[in-house]
Design an enzyme around this catalytic site. Structure first.
Site, mmCIF file in Angstrom:
data_model
loop_
_atom_site.group_PDB
_atom_site.id
_atom_site.type_symbol
_atom_site.label_atom_id
_atom_site.label_comp_id
_atom_site.label_asym_id
_atom_site.label_seq_id
_atom_site.Cartn_x
_atom_site.Cartn_y
_atom_site.Cartn_z
ATOM 1 N N SER A 52 51.796 -31.800 -22.517
ATOM 2 C CA SER A 52 52.027 -30.710 -21.572
ATOM 3 C C SER A 52 51.509 -31.046 -20.174
ATOM 4 O O SER A 52 51.987 -31.966 -19.524
ATOM 5 C CB SER A 52 51.393 -29.420 -22.112
ATOM 6 O OG SER A 52 51.763 -28.303 -21.360
ATOM 7 N N ASP A 74 55.957 -31.114 -19.523
ATOM 8 C CA ASP A 74 57.048 -30.951 -20.480
ATOM 9 C C ASP A 74 57.962 -29.788 -20.131
ATOM 10 O O ASP A 74 58.826 -29.412 -20.916
ATOM 11 C CB ASP A 74 56.516 -30.815 -21.903
ATOM 12 C CG ASP A 74 55.728 -29.532 -22.133
ATOM 13 O OD1 ASP A 74 55.189 -28.977 -21.154
ATOM 14 O OD2 ASP A 74 55.632 -29.088 -23.295
ATOM 15 N N ASP A 108 57.754 -26.527 -19.852
ATOM 16 C CA ASP A 108 57.822 -25.234 -20.518
ATOM 17 C C ASP A 108 57.075 -24.155 -19.745
ATOM 18 O O ASP A 108 56.959 -23.026 -20.212
ATOM 19 C CB ASP A 108 57.314 -25.324 -21.964
ATOM 20 C CG ASP A 108 55.841 -25.694 -22.069
ATOM 21 O OD1 ASP A 108 55.219 -26.030 -21.033
ATOM 22 O OD2 ASP A 108 55.306 -25.659 -23.199
#
Length: 443
Positions: free
Chosen positions: A102, A243, A245
């Site tokens: 992440s 990533d 998100d």
């Protein structure tokens, strides 16, 4: 129950140190593959990654693990985490895997698992897989070993999906957008999607080299984006994490807009359109009291969940909500996706901006947040069990005296304790956090 491998968002750690080694990754593939070998059909798993150097190693190890128990592997390359959820469903796969840490630096990596429905696995599923990682699993007979193949159109499929969430009657023509892709998984797809919708795109941090993911860029370091927006006179800036998100937005004045403001925006628009479900939204214990008060003023409720987008989603499903998220920028828009999606959320923000015809600074600042201070303190041992630390925490709660909130928790993704306080008096809030952090360090 204490977890050995899984945290709040999959497995994460320093590369080549347990649990983030190739040997353990192979065992994760064997364990997860074995659990999802259900039914008589040919089983398959989608594996994708972000742009950190260790992604190649972890991809190969996971592929070896899955194929060794008889599961076919579809390798999608560097794409955002939400694209894995999408492909898992559209390819009728039994499992999806995202290799990413992440927003962490390149030295770390992680493994996120998605079920065949595109949702992250439950605690129960992860616990079952964890128990199997250290056990012996049955390997496939030689003739039943899985195959691996790479698909080349994964990015195009995701771009098409993301664009479809943007209102058909709107375009981004004439809108100048700076997008910071954190040298991560969205470096190719996000700028392309914006350009195809008509925006004038200025893309930064889109040259990944294996080492520069999240390095002074992206949603956790928006300074570069702020400077670029001001330098170029852009209408808005969008920052994704490694990533993709989550997102953070910067308005035309260079002001940062966090997830709380973005949740307020999309929730308010959904209420006006009559598409809001659940009578409010789900956020975490970290969201500002200002958001809660703003929702209350509109007759809406803020339902708080534990930290982690998975727990937000569980609360959304349980309560019938279609909007949820985190202050850090994870927005879950259940009408579009099964997990947080930075690009899809950004497109909803851009749609609101275009539809209003007003500057981002007016559209995106819906309430004044209460003063909030959040600090992370690295720790060893068990400082929260210390009588001294407990006493300082109790004193902080007494000083806030019901006029604010105090939250202390261990991170589920790194060895830090997060101390957050908010209230009407900014100096008092800062003093309370400083005192608790000092006590934790001294413990």
């Amino acid at each position: 129950m204490t977890r050995r491998y899984f945290g709040t968002d999959g497995i994460r750690g320093l590369t080549n140190s347990a649990p983030m080694t190739a040997a353990i990754a192979m065992k994760v593939g064997q364990a997860a593959g074995t659990k999802f070998l259900r039914g008589s059909h040919k089983h398959r798993v989608v594996i994708a990654k972000d742009t950190r150097l260790s992604g190649y190693m972890m991809e190969s190890a996971l592929t070896a693990g899955f194929t060794s128990v008889g599961m076919d592997v579809i390798q999608a390359g560097p794409i955002p985490t939400p694209a894995v959820a999408l492909l898992t469903r559209s390819l009728r796969a039994d499992l999806g895997v995202m290799i990413s840490a992440s927003h962490n630096a390149y030295q770390d990596n992680g493994i996120k698992l998605f079920g065949p429905d595109g949702f992250k696995l439950s605690d129960a599923d992860e616990a079952e897989i964890e128990a199997m990682i250290d056990a012996e699993v049955a390997l496939a007979e030689p003739q039943s070993i899985g195959r691996a193949r790479r698909i080349e159109d994964a990015r195009g499929r995701y771009i098409h999906f993301a664009k479809a969430t943007f209102p058909e009657d709107l375009r981004l023509d004439g809108l100048k957008v700076v997008i910071d892709c954190a040298n991560g998984a969205a470096y190719a797809v996000a700028p392309e999607a914006l350009w195809e919708l008509g925006a004038e795109v200025d893309a930064i941090s889109v040259t990944p080299n294996g080492f520069n993911i999240n390095d002074q860029c992206g949603s956790t370091y928006p300074k570069a984006l702020q400077m670029r927006v001001l330098e170029t006179g852009a209408d808005i800036g969008i920052a994704l994490d490694g990533d993709a998100d989550r997102l953070i937005v910067v308005d035309e004045k260079g002001q940062i807009v966090d997830g709380d403001q973005l949740m307020a925006l999309v929730t308010g628009r959904a209420q006006e359109a009559g598409t809001l479900k659940g009578g409010g939204l789900v956020a975490t214990v970290m969201s500002n009291l200002g958001l809660e008060r703003w929702l209350g003023g509109r007759g809406l409720a803020l339902h708080r969940a534990g930290v982690g987008d998975r727990y937000v989603l569980e609360a959304m499903k349980a309560g019938g909500f279609n909007i949820g998220g985190e202050q850090s920028g994870h927005l879950i828009l259940a009408d579009h996706s099964t997990t947080g999606d930075g690009l899809v959320a950004a497109l909803q923000v851009l749609a609101a901006l275009v539809a209003s015809g007003r500057p981002a600074s007016e559209v995106l600042h819906l309430f004044d947040p209460l003063p909030q201070v959040l600090r992370s303190v690295r720790f060893a041992g068990a400082p929260l069990d210390s009588d001294r630390v407990k006493a300082v925490i109790a004193d902080g709660e007494a000083r806030l005296n019901g006029s604010g909130r105090l939250l202390i928790r261990k991170s589920g993704t790194e060895p830090v304790i997060r101390v957050m306080a908010e209230g009407e008096d900014k100096r008092l809030v800062k003093a309370v956090v400083d005192d608790i952090c000092a006590a934790v360090v001294a413990a």
